[in-house]
Scaffold this active site. Structure first.
Site, short mmCIF file in Angstrom:
data_model
loop_
_atom_site.label_atom_id
_atom_site.label_comp_id
_atom_site.label_asym_id
_atom_site.label_seq_id
_atom_site.Cartn_x
_atom_site.Cartn_y
_atom_site.Cartn_z
N HIS A 25 0.68 -1.23 -0.02
CA HIS A 25 0.04 0.04 0.13
C HIS A 25 0.91 1.22 -0.04
O HIS A 25 0.73 2.19 0.70
CB HIS A 25 -1.00 -0.09 0.93
N HIS A 79 -4.00 -7.73 16.47
CA HIS A 79 -4.48 -6.77 15.55
C HIS A 79 -5.02 -7.56 14.43
O HIS A 79 -4.44 -8.59 13.78
CB HIS A 79 -3.13 -5.98 15.06
N GLU A 81 -5.44 -6.75 11.23
CA GLU A 81 -5.03 -6.76 9.57
C GLU A 81 -4.56 -8.06 9.27
O GLU A 81 -3.92 -8.67 9.87
CB GLU A 81 -4.00 -5.45 9.56
N ASP A 83 -2.10 -9.11 7.69
CA ASP A 83 -0.71 -9.35 7.66
C ASP A 83 -0.37 -10.00 8.97
O ASP A 83 0.58 -10.94 9.20
CB ASP A 83 0.44 -8.43 7.43
N HIS A 144 -2.21 0.99 14.16
CA HIS A 144 -2.81 2.12 13.65
C HIS A 144 -4.25 1.89 13.00
O HIS A 144 -4.81 2.68 12.29
CB HIS A 144 -1.92 2.43 12.21
N ASP A 163 2.15 -3.76 15.53
CA ASP A 163 2.74 -3.09 14.66
C ASP A 163 3.72 -1.87 15.07
O ASP A 163 4.78 -1.61 14.74
CB ASP A 163 1.58 -2.26 13.89
N TYR A 191 8.87 3.20 8.73
CA TYR A 191 7.64 2.47 8.93
C TYR A 191 6.49 3.50 9.58
O TYR A 191 5.39 3.57 9.30
CB TYR A 191 7.88 1.24 9.85
N HIS A 222 6.71 -6.85 13.21
CA HIS A 222 7.64 -6.72 11.93
C HIS A 222 9.03 -6.63 12.24
O HIS A 222 9.13 -5.82 13.25
CB HIS A 222 7.27 -5.50 11.15
FE1 FEO Z 1 -1.38 -3.07 10.60
FE2 FEO Z 1 1.23 -5.07 10.28
O1 FEO Z 1 -0.46 -4.57 10.14
#
Ligand code: FEO
Length: 394
Positions: A25, A79, A81, A83, A144, A163, A191, A222
């Site tokens: 993204h 989270h 999301e 990923d 986020h 994150d 990031y 991450h």
């Molecule tokens: Fe907000 Fe690494 O996903």
């Protein structure tokens, strides 16, 4: 053949390495990425976060290196999301009796992905005993997404931060002291500027909440795990959350026949002559996520494009779209709009409107030159930028 890595007594890294990933993204990832997942062997076998769906087999195989995946009792989803939550369905196939711990805002999202499951929604202050350990949950909304939370294990003095404090980088080493610190801090800054920048206030609150915890490890979802340089990543986050503009400029342009490029160079030279740290980017060959990282702490941003089809050139249009979403939301930022035009200064007006909407001051009128740049115009532009810097320093 995927193996687990022991990171503490009875805790294993079982994540996914995305060595080939280069883009998500809008963000370029020259070093690839990681989706970290952590397996805790306690009376209740607990998996903290999963990974993107396409790497589910990798995480399951790493878990199987330590324990039969069917023995997982708890999956903590910090989270939703994809990923991090994209492999929960695959893990539940392997461990059908597992309960899914999520935040109260995460539960409805996971329900849309995976339907009715045994969810345990948590809010700040809630805890869960898994044996020797009691896990503590802290909501970190808008760091986020609305659903974000972090999990703290006081027994291990470890924060599973999802994150927050993450970096897009794939490495063969798991810890901050095993890699080049300057590289991972640069990745953490990029990031932040590309993901957390719109939420500096919420991120500052999250930093405040975790700062008081008894910690010797921060395990993000991450990148590398922080154990030797926790103070460095905390300091970086505090600096970025404060979002104080530095005496720095970013000059970004698209050019058709070279006039706008020459204006960009004149602006850059004027900043340099004033001792302002400046970087110049041609949108034909530059990456928007690298530029926005520099923009985040720069006091001055100059954006230039010739008028084309009554708007900006397409590469500048791409940058403007990104800038609209990620422009720092603090005062004391200064914008400069510039560019060449044939019969109407539409592009320069459009850029000025974007700056205004982002809250940038525009002390200097848009610098638009028709048809051709001239030595007199170049001098006028150089002097205008020089005055602008002098005035800003008064
Ligand atoms: Fe907000 Fe690494 O996903």
């Amino acid at each position: 053949m995927f193996k687990a890595t022991k990171i503490r007594e009875d805790i294993y890294w079982v994540g996914a390495l995305e060595w080939e990933e280069r883009y998500i993204h809008g963000i370029s990832m020259p070093y690839g990425s990681t989706n970290n997942a952590y397996l805790i062997l306690d009376e209740q076998v607990t998996l903290i976060d999963t990974c993107i769906g396409s790497h589910a087999h990798e995480v399951i195989e790493r878990i199987a290196d330590v324990i039969d995946p069917a023995k997982i009792d708890i999956i903590v989803s910090n989270h939703s999301e994809k990923d991090h939550a994209g492999s929960i369905g695959a893990i539940l196939e392997a461990a059908p009796h597992a309960k899914v711990v999520t935040s109260i805002k995460g539960e409805p999202i996971l329900r849309t992905y995976y339907g009715e499951r045994d969810y345990l929604p948590m809010k700040t202050g809630d805890t869960l005993s898994i044996g020797k350990r009691t896990l503590h949950f802290i909501q970190t909304p808008m760091v986020h997404w609305p659903d974000n939370m972090v999990t703290w294990s006081p027994f291990d003095k470890t924060l599973f931060s999802n994150d927050a404090f993450g970096q897009f980088i794939a490495t063969s080493k798991r810890f901050d002291d095993e890699v080049d610190l300057s590289v991972v801090l640069a990745c953490a800054k990029k990031y932040f500027a590309n993901i957390l920048a719109p939420y500096t206030k919420q991120t500052a609150k999250a930093v405040e909440a975790v700062e008081g915890l008894d910690l010797d490890t921060i395990a993000p979802a991450h990148g590398v795990i922080w154990r030797e340089h926790i103070s460095d990543i905390m300091s970086l986050y505090k600096e970025l959350c404060a979002c104080r503009p530095e005496d720095a400029a970013v000059v970004v342009y698209s050019s058709m026949y070279g006039s706008t490029e020459r204006m960009a160079t004149t602006i850059t030279e004027a900043f340099m002559a004033q001792g302002v740290a400046v970087r110049q980017y041609d949108m034909d060959i530059s990456d928007i996520s690298d530029i926005i990282t520099d923009v985040f702490l720069a006091k001055y941003v100059a954006l230039g494009s010739p008028t084309h089809n009554m708007t900006v050139l397409p590469p500048m249009g791409e940058f403007l779209t990104y800038f609209k979403g990620l422009a720092p939301k603090t005062k004391d930022r200064i914008g400069i709009s510039f560019g060449a035009y044939g019969w109407m200064d539409a592009a320069q007006k459009e850029i000025a409107a974007v700056f205004e909407k982002a809250g940038y001051a525009l002390p200097m009128a848009s610098f638009a030159e028709d048809w051709n740049d001239t030595a007199a115009g170049e001098r006028e532009l150089f002097d205008a930028v020089t005055s602008l810097v002098e005035e800003a320093r008064r």
